[in-house]
Write an enzyme that holds these catalytic residues in place. Structure first.
Site, PDB file in Angstrom:
ATOM      1  N   LYS A 174       0.860  -1.183   0.000  1.00  0.00           N
ATOM      2  CA  LYS A 174       0.000   0.000   0.000  1.00  0.00           C
ATOM      3  C   LYS A 174       0.899   1.237   0.000  1.00  0.00           C
ATOM      4  O   LYS A 174       1.471   1.612   1.009  1.00  0.00           O
ATOM      5  CB  LYS A 174      -0.910   0.043   1.231  1.00  0.00           C
ATOM      6  CG  LYS A 174      -2.004   1.085   1.044  1.00  0.00           C
ATOM      7  CD  LYS A 174      -2.450   1.750   2.308  1.00  0.00           C
ATOM      8  CE  LYS A 174      -1.612   2.861   2.780  1.00  0.00           C
ATOM      9  NZ  LYS A 174      -1.558   4.077   1.944  1.00  0.00           N
ATOM     10  N   GLU A 249      10.869   1.198   9.151  1.00  0.00           N
ATOM     11  CA  GLU A 249      11.822   2.229   8.709  1.00  0.00           C
ATOM     12  C   GLU A 249      11.142   3.562   8.952  1.00  0.00           C
ATOM     13  O   GLU A 249      10.232   3.933   8.212  1.00  0.00           O
ATOM     14  CB  GLU A 249      12.137   2.071   7.215  1.00  0.00           C
ATOM     15  CG  GLU A 249      12.840   0.788   6.842  1.00  0.00           C
ATOM     16  CD  GLU A 249      14.301   0.778   7.216  1.00  0.00           C
ATOM     17  OE1 GLU A 249      14.803   1.818   7.685  1.00  0.00           O
ATOM     18  OE2 GLU A 249      14.939  -0.269   7.062  1.00  0.00           O
ATOM     19  N   CYS A 283      14.430  10.950   4.608  1.00  0.00           N
ATOM     20  CA  CYS A 283      14.585  10.564   6.018  1.00  0.00           C
ATOM     21  C   CYS A 283      16.035  10.670   6.484  1.00  0.00           C
ATOM     22  O   CYS A 283      16.293  10.732   7.685  1.00  0.00           O
ATOM     23  CB  CYS A 283      14.039   9.165   6.232  1.00  0.00           C
ATOM     24  SG  CYS A 283      14.647   7.997   5.025  1.00  0.00           S
ATOM     25  N   GLU A 383      11.566  15.901  13.470  1.00  0.00           N
ATOM     26  CA  GLU A 383      11.742  15.817  12.025  1.00  0.00           C
ATOM     27  C   GLU A 383      10.939  16.934  11.343  1.00  0.00           C
ATOM     28  O   GLU A 383       9.765  17.127  11.644  1.00  0.00           O
ATOM     29  CB  GLU A 383      11.231  14.455  11.554  1.00  0.00           C
ATOM     30  CG  GLU A 383      11.540  14.175  10.116  1.00  0.00           C
ATOM     31  CD  GLU A 383      11.128  12.756   9.716  1.00  0.00           C
ATOM     32  OE1 GLU A 383      10.035  12.322  10.091  1.00  0.00           O
ATOM     33  OE2 GLU A 383      11.924  12.110   9.019  1.00  0.00           O
TER      34      GLU A 383
HETATM   35  P1  NDP Z   1       3.138   8.449   7.218  1.00  0.00           P
HETATM   36  O1  NDP Z   1       3.622   7.710   8.413  1.00  0.00           O
HETATM   37  O2  NDP Z   1       2.128   9.495   7.391  1.00  0.00           O
HETATM   38  O3  NDP Z   1       2.528   7.411   6.170  1.00  0.00           O
HETATM   39  C1  NDP Z   1       3.261   6.304   5.704  1.00  0.00           C
HETATM   40  C2  NDP Z   1       2.297   5.289   5.127  1.00  0.00           C
HETATM   41  O4  NDP Z   1       1.496   4.745   6.180  1.00  0.00           O
HETATM   42  C3  NDP Z   1       1.330   5.871   4.106  1.00  0.00           C
HETATM   43  O5  NDP Z   1       1.163   4.919   3.073  1.00  0.00           O
HETATM   44  C4  NDP Z   1       0.070   6.040   4.920  1.00  0.00           C
HETATM   45  O6  NDP Z   1      -1.084   6.059   4.134  1.00  0.00           O
HETATM   46  C5  NDP Z   1       0.120   4.811   5.806  1.00  0.00           C
HETATM   47  N1  NDP Z   1      -0.706   4.844   6.998  1.00  0.00           N
HETATM   48  C6  NDP Z   1      -1.163   5.918   7.674  1.00  0.00           C
HETATM   49  N2  NDP Z   1      -1.897   5.518   8.753  1.00  0.00           N
HETATM   50  C7  NDP Z   1      -1.884   4.157   8.758  1.00  0.00           C
HETATM   51  C8  NDP Z   1      -2.449   3.156   9.608  1.00  0.00           C
HETATM   52  N3  NDP Z   1      -3.166   3.463  10.694  1.00  0.00           N
HETATM   53  N4  NDP Z   1      -2.226   1.858   9.310  1.00  0.00           N
HETATM   54  C9  NDP Z   1      -1.484   1.526   8.235  1.00  0.00           C
HETATM   55  N5  NDP Z   1      -0.932   2.430   7.380  1.00  0.00           N
HETATM   56  C10 NDP Z   1      -1.122   3.729   7.648  1.00  0.00           C
HETATM   57  O7  NDP Z   1       4.440   8.977   6.481  1.00  0.00           O
HETATM   58  P2  NDP Z   1       4.535   9.904   5.206  1.00  0.00           P
HETATM   59  O8  NDP Z   1       3.844   9.270   4.047  1.00  0.00           O
HETATM   60  O9  NDP Z   1       4.126  11.268   5.640  1.00  0.00           O
HETATM   61  O10 NDP Z   1       6.103   9.848   4.895  1.00  0.00           O
HETATM   62  C11 NDP Z   1       7.032  10.622   5.534  1.00  0.00           C
HETATM   63  C12 NDP Z   1       7.679   9.845   6.676  1.00  0.00           C
HETATM   64  O11 NDP Z   1       8.316   8.673   6.176  1.00  0.00           O
HETATM   65  C13 NDP Z   1       8.786  10.639   7.345  1.00  0.00           C
HETATM   66  O12 NDP Z   1       8.675  10.519   8.748  1.00  0.00           O
HETATM   67  C14 NDP Z   1      10.070   9.947   6.863  1.00  0.00           C
HETATM   68  O13 NDP Z   1      11.153  10.080   7.723  1.00  0.00           O
HETATM   69  C15 NDP Z   1       9.616   8.543   6.741  1.00  0.00           C
HETATM   70  N6  NDP Z   1      10.517   7.806   5.851  1.00  0.00           N
HETATM   71  C16 NDP Z   1      11.405   6.937   6.400  1.00  0.00           C
HETATM   72  C17 NDP Z   1      12.315   6.263   5.600  1.00  0.00           C
HETATM   73  C18 NDP Z   1      13.270   5.285   6.192  1.00  0.00           C
HETATM   74  O14 NDP Z   1      13.845   4.533   5.423  1.00  0.00           O
HETATM   75  N7  NDP Z   1      13.482   5.255   7.490  1.00  0.00           N
HETATM   76  C19 NDP Z   1      12.336   6.472   4.153  1.00  0.00           C
HETATM   77  C20 NDP Z   1      11.358   7.399   3.683  1.00  0.00           C
HETATM   78  C21 NDP Z   1      10.480   8.048   4.514  1.00  0.00           C
HETATM   79  P3  NDP Z   1      -1.695   7.418   3.516  1.00  0.00           P
HETATM   80  O15 NDP Z   1      -0.674   8.481   3.646  1.00  0.00           O
HETATM   81  O16 NDP Z   1      -1.993   7.047   2.129  1.00  0.00           O
HETATM   82  O17 NDP Z   1      -2.911   7.696   4.327  1.00  0.00           O
END
Ligand code: NDP
Length: 495
Positions: A174, A249, A283, A383
């Site tokens: 997803k 991650e 990130c 962050e």
């Molecule tokens: P989010 O945590 O908001 O969302 C990540 C994913 O989780 C999206 O697909 C989102 O869906 C989904 N999601 C949200 N709520 C739920 C839930 N309750 N259950 C299951 N899935 C859920 O992150 P962002 O998309 O805003 O991305 C930015 C973040 O990602 C930053 O904190 C960044 O640091 C981190 N990141 C970490 C990396 C790493 O390798 N450590 C690499 C890249 C990014 P939707 O948004 O479609 O609602």
């Protein structure tokens, strides 16, 4: 605009059964695709397809899986311009970044895991008891539920899908509902390469509508999540209820430590590139520069000058250096953090505004440089995920290491010095999944990516990723053929 089918299930595009969804170009606010999002019913269908595909996919020889993945890499190479153009528009990133980083990175990762599929290893077999031969089987887990963020949509899809399927699992991914387009094309290219239907499924939908049911689905053996620390914690809590394996991650807050013997020009350039890559929505981006006092003023001046040269513009222009943030809501969040820092007494040396002459419905933000913040302030601790670099001074090496380690995160860091003992100490003592020396950002498919502390656990990329997606089974075979084994005497002494 005609509706698109935004789900990829069992080798074909399908309409979702959830709410209507519009996919935007964040740089302009234009709608680039519409369709229906995924809902729990689609999760059921996709997990069912992945479950049905699993036994046959797992039973293929590693060589056959490898051949199919090599063909997938070849098709991705052919489709690279299309992938780059769509990634650039949907994520608001400059076409140069998509063309030279996102897409080739994913193709290289696909080729790497095509090769690595043939190198799954276990410990040597041996007669450890003297009466048995012990051996290790490294087995796939089954259906993996993967969840990815919006910042590098294609690369994140690759990081989640590739090691999982190379090891013989099947996947339901997803992606972020904001940026699903290249994940769908990635899955379609896999089918074109001959990877069987159901091995890779992509569900476009919101976290609560599609992500949560996927995490909670009883047939999902493991959850692999990349995203924010806050959502990661919720995902881990849901998975814990079913005692599911989880790979997280999460966010980062990378320190960038410049000692007084560093090459100042290299460090300043590294800081600008490291802070502004993907408009800071990375990130591992350099977010907190700690600069030893003798270099501090010159470093700040040089970084401000370089930030001034950064060209902000339309994402399709090959001369554009920095594109848009992912949404206006996210830009408002970034700007709010900068404004709170300013109110708390920090100085905005450069940027801190919406750039002039950018589309009003876009989400651009200026490269921003901040000094005078204190270590325990929000702008240093949390962050930001935007093009914002905070610079703080330090006096001693001990202090630099302590400051670098003083946030909840532990994903990436860099140390800048010409003194090998200083850089070795930094690489030993900074708590992070990756420490760069005299550079910041480069990644390679052969090496792992992953964090500690609130940045999560587990590894993406490299052969280490197989640890997440395989189960180690011990097989112990009697080699004596005896009915009465000596160890039975411990339990009963009957003759
Ligand atoms: P989010 O945590 O908001 O969302 C990540 C994913 O989780 C999206 O697909 C989102 O869906 C989904 N999601 C949200 N709520 C739920 C839930 N309750 N259950 C299951 N899935 C859920 O992150 P962002 O998309 O805003 O991305 C930015 C973040 O990602 C930053 O904190 C960044 O640091 C981190 N990141 C970490 C990396 C790493 O390798 N450590 C690499 C890249 C990014 P939707 O948004 O479609 O609602």
């Amino acid at each position: 605009m005609p509706e698109q089918h935004l789900q990829y299930i069992d080798g074909a595009r399908r309409a979702g059964s959830g709410a209507p969804l519009s996919i935007l170009a964040p740089a302009t606010g234009a709608i680039v695709a519409t369709g229906r999002g995924a809902h729990a019913d689609d999760v059921e269908t996709a997990v069912g397809a992945a479950r049905s595909a699993f036994p046959a996919w797992a039973a293929l020889t590693p060589g056959t899986r490898s051949d199919l993945m090599h063909e997938w890499a070849r098709i991705l190479r052919e489709r690279a311009p299309e992938l780059a153009a769509i990634e650039s528009v949907n994520a608001g990133k400059p076409i140069r970044l998509a063309t030279e980083f996102d897409v080739p990175g994913t193709i290289d990762n696909t080729a790497f895991f095509a090769g690595a599929a043939r190198h799954l290893e276990g410990k040597a077999a041996g007669e450890y008891s003297g009466e048995h031969t012990s051996s290790i089987r490294r087995e796939p887990l089954g259906v993996i539920g993967s969840i990815s963020p919006w910042n590098y949509p294609l690369q994140m899809a690759g990081w989640k899908i590739l090691p999982a399927i190379a090891a013989g699992n099947t996947v339901v991914l997803k992606p972020s509902e904001l940026t699903p387009l290249t994940s769908l094309l990635f899955a379609e290219a896999a089918t074109a390469a001959g990877i069987p239907a159901g091995v890779i499924n992509v569900l476009t939908g919101a976290g609560l509508d599609a992500g949560q049911p996927l995490v909670e689905h009883p047939a999902v053996a493991m959850v692999s999540f990349t995203g924010s620390t806050a959502v990661g914690r919720r995902v881990a809590a849901s998975a814990a209820g079913a005692a599911k394996r989880v790979h997280l991650e999460l966010g980062g807050k990378a320190p960038f430590v410049v000692f007084d013997d560093a090459d100042l020009e290299a460090a300043a350039r590294g800081a600008v590139a490291g802070a502004l890559i993907n408009a800071g929505q990375d990130c591992t981006a350099a977010t907190r520069a700690y600069v030893q006092r003798p270099l501090f003023e010159e470093f700040v001046g040089r970084v401000a000058h370089l930030m001034d040269q950064v060209r902000i513009g339309p994402v399709e222009d090959p001369d554009t250096d920095m594109g848009s943030l992912i949404s206006r809501a996210h830009r408002d969040k970034v700007h709010g953090m900068v404004e709170r820092a300013r109110t708390d007494g920090a100085k905005v040396v450069h940027g801190g505004r919406i750039p002039e002459h950018t589309p009003p419905a876009g989400a651009y933000y200026e490269p921003t440089l901040i000094t005078g913040a204190v270590q325990d302030s929000e702008i240093v601790q949390q962050e930001i995920f935007g093009p914002v670099l905070v610079v703080l001074p330090f006096d001693t090496d001990d202090e630099a290491i302590a400051l670098a380690n003083d946030t909840p995160y532990g994903l990436a860091a860099s140390a800048w010095s010409r003194d090998v003992f200083r850089t070795q100490r930094a690489s030993r003592e900074i708590q992070a999944g990756c420490v760069w020396i005299n550079d910041h950002i480069p990644i390679v498919s052969e090496m792992p990516h992953g964090g500690l502390k609130s940045s999560g656990f587990g590894k993406d990329m490299s052969a280490y990723a197989f640890e997440e997606y395989t189960n180690i089974k011990h097989v112990m075979s009697d080699i004596t053929g005896a009915a009465h084994k000596p160890w039975h005497d411990v339990i009963f002494r009957a003759r």
